[in-house]
Design an enzyme around this catalytic site. Sequence first.
Site, PDB file in Angstrom:
ATOM      1  N   ASP A  38       0.868  -1.180   0.000  1.00  0.00           N
ATOM      2  CA  ASP A  38       0.000   0.000   0.000  1.00  0.00           C
ATOM      3  C   ASP A  38       0.898   1.221   0.000  1.00  0.00           C
ATOM      4  OD1 ASP A  38      -3.263   0.206   0.939  1.00  0.00           O
ATOM      5  OD2 ASP A  38      -2.091   2.061   1.007  1.00  0.00           O
ATOM      6  N   ASP A  60       3.656   2.694  -4.542  1.00  0.00           N
ATOM      7  CA  ASP A  60       2.596   3.273  -5.359  1.00  0.00           C
ATOM      8  C   ASP A  60       2.335   2.251  -6.460  1.00  0.00           C
ATOM      9  OD1 ASP A  60       1.144   4.570  -7.376  1.00  0.00           O
ATOM     10  OD2 ASP A  60       2.018   6.521  -6.896  1.00  0.00           O
ATOM     11  N   VAL A  61       1.109   1.714  -6.522  1.00  0.00           N
ATOM     12  CA  VAL A  61       0.851   0.618  -7.473  1.00  0.00           C
ATOM     13  C   VAL A  61       1.007   1.048  -8.930  1.00  0.00           C
ATOM     14  CG1 VAL A  61      -0.670  -0.734  -5.963  1.00  0.00           C
ATOM     15  CG2 VAL A  61      -1.663   1.027  -7.471  1.00  0.00           C
ATOM     16  N   SER A 140     -15.719  -3.230  -9.776  1.00  0.00           N
ATOM     17  CA  SER A 140     -16.860  -2.571  -9.128  1.00  0.00           C
ATOM     18  C   SER A 140     -18.123  -2.915  -9.902  1.00  0.00           C
ATOM     19  CB  SER A 140     -16.657  -1.045  -9.151  1.00  0.00           C
ATOM     20  OG  SER A 140     -17.821  -0.379  -8.690  1.00  0.00           O
ATOM     21  N   TYR A 153     -14.498   6.708 -13.026  1.00  0.00           N
ATOM     22  CA  TYR A 153     -14.290   5.500 -12.207  1.00  0.00           C
ATOM     23  C   TYR A 153     -14.919   4.292 -12.891  1.00  0.00           C
ATOM     24  CZ  TYR A 153     -14.738   2.498  -8.019  1.00  0.00           C
ATOM     25  OH  TYR A 153     -14.688   1.460  -7.121  1.00  0.00           O
ATOM     26  N   LYS A 157     -12.997   0.886 -14.087  1.00  0.00           N
ATOM     27  CA  LYS A 157     -13.325  -0.449 -13.553  1.00  0.00           C
ATOM     28  C   LYS A 157     -13.804  -1.381 -14.659  1.00  0.00           C
ATOM     29  CE  LYS A 157     -12.205   0.155  -9.252  1.00  0.00           C
ATOM     30  NZ  LYS A 157     -11.124  -0.647  -8.627  1.00  0.00           N
TER      31      LYS A 157
HETATM   32  N1  LIG Z   1     -16.012   0.451  -0.949  1.00  0.00           N
HETATM   33  C1  LIG Z   1     -16.801   0.313  -1.996  1.00  0.00           C
HETATM   34  O1  LIG Z   1     -18.003   0.601  -1.939  1.00  0.00           O
HETATM   35  C2  LIG Z   1     -16.261  -0.236  -3.290  1.00  0.00           C
HETATM   36  C3  LIG Z   1     -17.182  -0.560  -4.274  1.00  0.00           C
HETATM   37  C4  LIG Z   1     -16.723  -1.079  -5.471  1.00  0.00           C
HETATM   38  C5  LIG Z   1     -15.376  -1.270  -5.678  1.00  0.00           C
HETATM   39  N2  LIG Z   1     -14.486  -0.928  -4.707  1.00  0.00           N
HETATM   40  C6  LIG Z   1     -13.072  -1.140  -5.019  1.00  0.00           C
HETATM   41  O2  LIG Z   1     -12.471  -1.965  -4.038  1.00  0.00           O
HETATM   42  C7  LIG Z   1     -11.100  -1.602  -3.858  1.00  0.00           C
HETATM   43  C8  LIG Z   1     -10.857  -1.292  -2.395  1.00  0.00           C
HETATM   44  O3  LIG Z   1     -11.680  -0.186  -2.032  1.00  0.00           O
HETATM   45  P1  LIG Z   1     -11.914   0.260  -0.526  1.00  0.00           P
HETATM   46  O4  LIG Z   1     -13.335   0.583  -0.394  1.00  0.00           O
HETATM   47  O5  LIG Z   1     -11.280  -0.731   0.379  1.00  0.00           O
HETATM   48  O6  LIG Z   1     -11.090   1.628  -0.524  1.00  0.00           O
HETATM   49  P2  LIG Z   1     -10.132   2.273   0.577  1.00  0.00           P
HETATM   50  O7  LIG Z   1      -9.935   3.665   0.138  1.00  0.00           O
HETATM   51  O8  LIG Z   1     -10.643   1.985   1.940  1.00  0.00           O
HETATM   52  O9  LIG Z   1      -8.789   1.436   0.370  1.00  0.00           O
HETATM   53  C9  LIG Z   1      -8.028   1.562  -0.803  1.00  0.00           C
HETATM   54  C10 LIG Z   1      -6.581   1.323  -0.455  1.00  0.00           C
HETATM   55  O10 LIG Z   1      -5.816   1.471  -1.664  1.00  0.00           O
HETATM   56  C11 LIG Z   1      -4.655   2.229  -1.351  1.00  0.00           C
HETATM   57  N3  LIG Z   1      -4.188   2.920  -2.546  1.00  0.00           N
HETATM   58  C12 LIG Z   1      -4.840   3.836  -3.273  1.00  0.00           C
HETATM   59  N4  LIG Z   1      -4.068   4.286  -4.254  1.00  0.00           N
HETATM   60  C13 LIG Z   1      -2.889   3.633  -4.157  1.00  0.00           C
HETATM   61  C14 LIG Z   1      -1.675   3.675  -4.887  1.00  0.00           C
HETATM   62  N5  LIG Z   1      -1.501   4.488  -5.929  1.00  0.00           N
HETATM   63  N6  LIG Z   1      -0.675   2.835  -4.501  1.00  0.00           N
HETATM   64  C15 LIG Z   1      -0.815   2.028  -3.443  1.00  0.00           C
HETATM   65  N7  LIG Z   1      -1.931   1.957  -2.703  1.00  0.00           N
HETATM   66  C16 LIG Z   1      -2.964   2.760  -3.055  1.00  0.00           C
HETATM   67  C17 LIG Z   1      -5.093   3.218  -0.280  1.00  0.00           C
HETATM   68  O11 LIG Z   1      -3.992   3.738   0.456  1.00  0.00           O
HETATM   69  C18 LIG Z   1      -6.019   2.341   0.562  1.00  0.00           C
HETATM   70  O12 LIG Z   1      -5.329   1.683   1.582  1.00  0.00           O
HETATM   71  C19 LIG Z   1     -10.863  -0.406  -4.776  1.00  0.00           C
HETATM   72  O13 LIG Z   1     -10.284  -0.847  -5.975  1.00  0.00           O
HETATM   73  C20 LIG Z   1     -12.245   0.134  -5.023  1.00  0.00           C
HETATM   74  O14 LIG Z   1     -12.337   0.827  -6.231  1.00  0.00           O
HETATM   75  C21 LIG Z   1     -14.889  -0.413  -3.518  1.00  0.00           C
END
Ligand SMILES: NC(=O)c1ccc[n+]([C@@H]2O[C@H](COP(=O)([O-])OP(=O)(O)OC[C@H]3O[C@@H](n4cnc5c(N)ncnc54)[C@H](O)[C@@H]3O)[C@@H](O)[C@H]2O)c1
Length: 251
Positions: A38, A60-61, A140, A153, A157
């Site tokens: 992360d 950074d991914v 998503s 977004y 996705k």
């Molecule tokens: N929460 C929702 O409702 C939801 C719905 C659909 C899809 N998603 C997807 O699920 C995944 C996780 O989402 P979440 O809700 O846990 O979000 P979150 O924001 O709680 O966690 C995302 C994590 O990704 C890390 N991150 C972001 N950009 C980064 C980068 N460039 N390099 C390294 N790390 C990075 C952040 O630091 C964080 O720890 C995401 O891909 C999101 O798009 C979430």
Amino acid sequence: MTGRFAGRVAAITGAASGLGRAVAEALAAEGARLLLMDRDAAGLEALAARCPDALTVVIDVSSAADMARAAAAGLDRFGPASLLVTAAGMLGPTAPAVEAEEADWDRLFDVNVKGTWLAAKCFIPQIRAAGGGAVVTLASAAGLTGSLSLPAYSASKGAVVMLSRSLALAHAPEGIRVNCVCPGSIETPMLDATFAAAADPAARMAEFRARHPLGRFGQAREVADTVLFLLGEGAGFVTGVSLPVDGGRLA
Ligand SMILES: NC(=O)c1ccc[n+]([C@@H]2O[C@H](COP(=O)([O-])OP(=O)(O)OC[C@H]3O[C@@H](n4cnc5c(N)ncnc54)[C@H](O)[C@@H]3O)[C@@H](O)[C@H]2O)c1
């Protein structure tokens, strides 16, 4: 260590928060050895304290060099990973697509799409070396349908969905399954940020909740349970799937 994933090495991006963290905790409880990645160093450390024998790497991914460094560190510590979960992601611009700024658009695609591709590029060779395994990407429900509130977004996705399906086709002969989980609205910091960005957060929250026929938001643990199913032997004949975990939103 006992459990469904005892001794397996799992690499997880976006592990410091939300869905990635829930997957990490569930895999640790099932005996996996974890490479946690992360950009949030403090979040990674807090998680590692609860996951025995985990290795954390701040990356950074969207950086090829960072992803390669993390993959090499994991290989040194554990040997090749046989499981990969790509949960790092961001929301990006909320403007209508034609009003989004170029830099915001590029950053979103760098993190959500390129970040998923780089993880596959760096870890699928390890999974092959391990003799096969499984990948789960996080897209998503918005990657399976258009979105008025999050058009950029949704486009990013959709790309993750199609990348995952192409990877499934390419790597099935090597015993590597690739599936994609498409969550609806799940209670995590990202969902909170979605509401905070709205002009009327309470109205946006009510609107999002009403999209889900089950009448509530999902919990991170419910997504993690689905991810673990897809990683595990119970899904041994499942690959190339884009599975909504969305309370019936896309029914
Ligand atoms: N929460 C929702 O409702 C939801 C719905 C659909 C899809 N998603 C997807 O699920 C995944 C996780 O989402 P979440 O809700 O846990 O979000 P979150 O924001 O709680 O966690 C995302 C994590 O990704 C890390 N991150 C972001 N950009 C980064 C980068 N460039 N390099 C390294 N790390 C990075 C952040 O630091 C964080 O720890 C995401 O891909 C999101 O798009 C979430």
